[in-house]
Design a protein around this motif. Structure first.
Motif, PDB file in Angstrom:
ATOM      1  N   ASP A 105       5.226   4.542   8.399  1.00  0.00           N
ATOM      2  CA  ASP A 105       5.663   5.827   8.924  1.00  0.00           C
ATOM      3  C   ASP A 105       5.438   6.900   7.852  1.00  0.00           C
ATOM      4  N   ALA A 106       4.334   7.650   7.997  1.00  0.00           N
ATOM      5  CA  ALA A 106       3.985   8.658   6.992  1.00  0.00           C
ATOM      6  C   ALA A 106       5.046   9.746   6.900  1.00  0.00           C
ATOM      7  N   GLY A 107       5.615  10.126   8.054  1.00  0.00           N
ATOM      8  CA  GLY A 107       6.652  11.164   8.045  1.00  0.00           C
ATOM      9  C   GLY A 107       7.894  10.735   7.298  1.00  0.00           C
ATOM     10  N   LYS A 108       8.288   9.467   7.482  1.00  0.00           N
ATOM     11  CA  LYS A 108       9.471   8.961   6.789  1.00  0.00           C
ATOM     12  C   LYS A 108       9.237   8.866   5.286  1.00  0.00           C
ATOM     13  N   LEU A 109       8.032   8.440   4.921  1.00  0.00           N
ATOM     14  CA  LEU A 109       7.692   8.375   3.500  1.00  0.00           C
ATOM     15  C   LEU A 109       7.720   9.760   2.855  1.00  0.00           C
ATOM     16  N   TYR A 110       7.166  10.749   3.563  1.00  0.00           N
ATOM     17  CA  TYR A 110       7.141  12.115   3.010  1.00  0.00           C
ATOM     18  C   TYR A 110       8.553  12.666   2.865  1.00  0.00           C
ATOM     19  N   ARG A 111       9.412  12.410   3.862  1.00  0.00           N
ATOM     20  CA  ARG A 111      10.791  12.909   3.772  1.00  0.00           C
ATOM     21  C   ARG A 111      11.544  12.237   2.626  1.00  0.00           C
ATOM     22  N   ALA A 112      11.264  10.956   2.404  1.00  0.00           N
ATOM     23  CA  ALA A 112      11.899  10.271   1.266  1.00  0.00           C
ATOM     24  C   ALA A 112      11.456  10.888  -0.053  1.00  0.00           C
ATOM     25  N   LEU A 113      10.159  11.177  -0.178  1.00  0.00           N
ATOM     26  CA  LEU A 113       9.652  11.808  -1.403  1.00  0.00           C
ATOM     27  C   LEU A 113      10.209  13.216  -1.560  1.00  0.00           C
TER      28      LEU A 113
ATOM     29  N   ALA B 234       0.828  -1.207   0.000  1.00  0.00           N
ATOM     30  CA  ALA B 234       0.000   0.000   0.000  1.00  0.00           C
ATOM     31  C   ALA B 234       0.863   1.258   0.000  1.00  0.00           C
ATOM     32  N   ALA B 235       2.005   1.197   0.701  1.00  0.00           N
ATOM     33  CA  ALA B 235       2.916   2.340   0.707  1.00  0.00           C
ATOM     34  C   ALA B 235       3.511   2.589  -0.669  1.00  0.00           C
ATOM     35  N   GLN B 236       3.856   1.514  -1.369  1.00  0.00           N
ATOM     36  CA  GLN B 236       4.393   1.674  -2.721  1.00  0.00           C
ATOM     37  C   GLN B 236       3.355   2.297  -3.649  1.00  0.00           C
ATOM     38  N   GLU B 237       2.103   1.844  -3.525  1.00  0.00           N
ATOM     39  CA  GLU B 237       1.046   2.402  -4.359  1.00  0.00           C
ATOM     40  C   GLU B 237       0.816   3.878  -4.042  1.00  0.00           C
ATOM     41  N   ALA B 238       0.860   4.225  -2.748  1.00  0.00           N
ATOM     42  CA  ALA B 238       0.694   5.629  -2.356  1.00  0.00           C
ATOM     43  C   ALA B 238       1.828   6.486  -2.901  1.00  0.00           C
ATOM     44  N   MET B 239       3.050   5.957  -2.875  1.00  0.00           N
ATOM     45  CA  MET B 239       4.189   6.694  -3.419  1.00  0.00           C
ATOM     46  C   MET B 239       4.039   6.869  -4.933  1.00  0.00           C
TER      47      MET B 239
ATOM     48  N   VAL C 101      13.638  13.003  -2.960  1.00  0.00           N
ATOM     49  CA  VAL C 101      13.563  12.658  -4.387  1.00  0.00           C
ATOM     50  C   VAL C 101      13.268  13.897  -5.225  1.00  0.00           C
ATOM     51  N   THR C 102      12.295  14.715  -4.785  1.00  0.00           N
ATOM     52  CA  THR C 102      11.929  15.902  -5.564  1.00  0.00           C
ATOM     53  C   THR C 102      13.074  16.917  -5.624  1.00  0.00           C
ATOM     54  N   ILE C 103      13.843  17.047  -4.541  1.00  0.00           N
ATOM     55  CA  ILE C 103      14.980  17.972  -4.556  1.00  0.00           C
ATOM     56  C   ILE C 103      16.006  17.521  -5.599  1.00  0.00           C
ATOM     57  N   THR C 104      16.276  16.216  -5.634  1.00  0.00           N
ATOM     58  CA  THR C 104      17.214  15.687  -6.629  1.00  0.00           C
ATOM     59  C   THR C 104      16.687  15.876  -8.039  1.00  0.00           C
ATOM     60  N   MET C 105      15.403  15.617  -8.236  1.00  0.00           N
ATOM     61  CA  MET C 105      14.808  15.795  -9.555  1.00  0.00           C
ATOM     62  C   MET C 105      14.847  17.254  -9.994  1.00  0.00           C
ATOM     63  N   ASP C 106      14.618  18.177  -9.059  1.00  0.00           N
ATOM     64  CA  ASP C 106      14.659  19.605  -9.404  1.00  0.00           C
ATOM     65  C   ASP C 106      16.035  20.023  -9.912  1.00  0.00           C
ATOM     66  N   ARG C 107      17.086  19.468  -9.313  1.00  0.00           N
ATOM     67  CA  ARG C 107      18.438  19.804  -9.787  1.00  0.00           C
ATOM     68  C   ARG C 107      18.628  19.323 -11.225  1.00  0.00           C
TER      69      ARG C 107
ATOM     70  N   ALA D  47      13.973   1.730  -3.170  1.00  0.00           N
ATOM     71  CA  ALA D  47      14.499   2.454  -2.010  1.00  0.00           C
ATOM     72  C   ALA D  47      13.405   2.841  -1.030  1.00  0.00           C
ATOM     73  N   MET D  48      12.152   2.750  -1.458  1.00  0.00           N
ATOM     74  CA  MET D  48      11.058   3.171  -0.583  1.00  0.00           C
ATOM     75  C   MET D  48      10.550   2.036   0.323  1.00  0.00           C
ATOM     76  N   LEU D  49      11.107   0.859   0.206  1.00  0.00           N
ATOM     77  CA  LEU D  49      10.561  -0.276   0.945  1.00  0.00           C
ATOM     78  C   LEU D  49      10.800  -0.183   2.448  1.00  0.00           C
ATOM     79  N   ASP D  50      11.949   0.329   2.862  1.00  0.00           N
ATOM     80  CA  ASP D  50      12.302   0.362   4.284  1.00  0.00           C
ATOM     81  C   ASP D  50      11.698   1.594   4.938  1.00  0.00           C
ATOM     82  N   THR D  51      10.387   1.594   5.061  1.00  0.00           N
ATOM     83  CA  THR D  51       9.706   2.750   5.628  1.00  0.00           C
ATOM     84  C   THR D  51       8.721   2.353   6.719  1.00  0.00           C
ATOM     85  N   CYS D  52       8.877   1.167   7.303  1.00  0.00           N
ATOM     86  CA  CYS D  52       7.970   0.689   8.346  1.00  0.00           C
ATOM     87  C   CYS D  52       8.389   1.207   9.709  1.00  0.00           C
ATOM     88  N   GLY D  53       7.391   1.485  10.558  1.00  0.00           N
ATOM     89  CA  GLY D  53       7.680   1.845  11.936  1.00  0.00           C
ATOM     90  C   GLY D  53       7.780   0.604  12.801  1.00  0.00           C
TER      91      GLY D  53
END
Length: 299
Positions: free
Chosen positions: A170-178, A26-31, A181-187, A67-73
């Protein structure tokens, strides 16, 4: 607007989507859905075609990553007792002790009944009727005990424990990971836009240096006249050159003695203009070429 700016605007919706994910899948789908939302909004407002293509390629790369798999609390474990019926088959199972007691009970009962029926009528006066009655009572007790063994075995229960593990994403960890990613993509998108601007600048410079459509048509006509080997047609196209120069403020001047300084002179039996001089507002731009007679003093 950068992807990071869009992410900041979509923060509440994306965090709510992550908080509702109750498994890794479900986390992968949300991402994936969050990335698609960011990419859609970026495509809407971006004016750079190269940046749009780069963003699409980068988003597909991110969605394919693991890389998004390790996001469990921390896991939450619930435990409850479970009852399991002993034995492989349902129903009563005869245990040896219960069976033996039941058989002994039947034998004692039978002995008591027989003794009571054969002896009691003649011996009750002598007071020995207590023996058969005692045998019957003992047989009844033994039969009851055997039944208890058998019935207890039928209902014997085995206690066990059933555990349920609930993983909260962990919603906070998922958001920080995203966000990372966006900062890297912006560069990368900034580099793509800079390269596109440089390419457009070089293209514009080349276009400025190239001949205009009018000039190309003029030269193409002259080449056509030259290839035709038709003198009249060639002279007609030559007049197009005069007209073109006139439209650009340049006049063609044939040789005359008063404009002799505007020409390079060649000795000849006849006086003629070989190449006219080019003049703009009375100012000589390019000398012409003329042939003059020897009587003009040219050796």
């Amino acid at each position: 607007m950068t992807l990071s700016d869009i992410l900041n605007e979509e923060r509440d919706n994306i965090k709510a989507r992550f908080a509702g994910a109750d498994s890794t899948e479900a986390a992968q789908e949300a991402m994936r859905r969050s990335l698609e939302r960011l990419l859609f909004r970026f495509m809407e407002q971006s004016e750079s075609e190269r940046a749009k293509q780069t963003a699409a390629h980068l988003a597909e790369t991110v969605k394919a990553s693991v890389a998004m798999l390790d996001t469990c609390g921390e896991p939450e474990i619930w435990e409850k007792e479970a009852s399991v019926t002993a034995g492989k088959k349902k129903g009563m199972k005869l245990r040896p002790v219960g069976l033996i007691l039941a058989l002994v009970a039947l034998a004692v009962l039978a002995a008591g009944v027989v003794l009571l029926m054969t002896r009691v009528p003649g011996t009750t006066a002598k007071g020995i009727w207590e023996l058969p009655l005692a045998l019957i009572a003992a047989g009844a007790l033994l039969l009851f005990a055997g039944g208890l063994f058998i019935r207890t075995d039928k209902k014997a229960l085995k206690k066990g424990a059933e555990k349920t593990v609930i993983l909260h994403m962990d919603a906070g960890k998922l958001y920080r990971a995203l966000q990372a990613v966006t900062i890297t993509m912006d560069r990368q998108l900034a580099l793509a836009e800079a390269e596109e601007r440089e390419d457009l600048k070089r293209t514009a410079e080349k276009a400025d240096a190239a001949l205009s459509k009018e000039e190309l048509e003029l030269l193409a006509g002259l080449m056509e006249a030259a290839m035709s080997h038709d003198e009249e047609y060639a002279l007609e196209k030559a007049e197009d050159v005069r007209f073109y120069l006139h439209n650009h403020g340049i006049e063609t001047v044939d040789y005359t003695p008063e404009h002799e300084s505007w020409f390079e002179l060649l000795p000849s039996e006849e006086e003629t203009t070989i190449r006219p001089a080019l003049v703009s507002d009375g100012r000589l731009l390019m000398k012409g070429l003329a042939a003059v007679g020897t009587e003009s003093g040219i050796a």
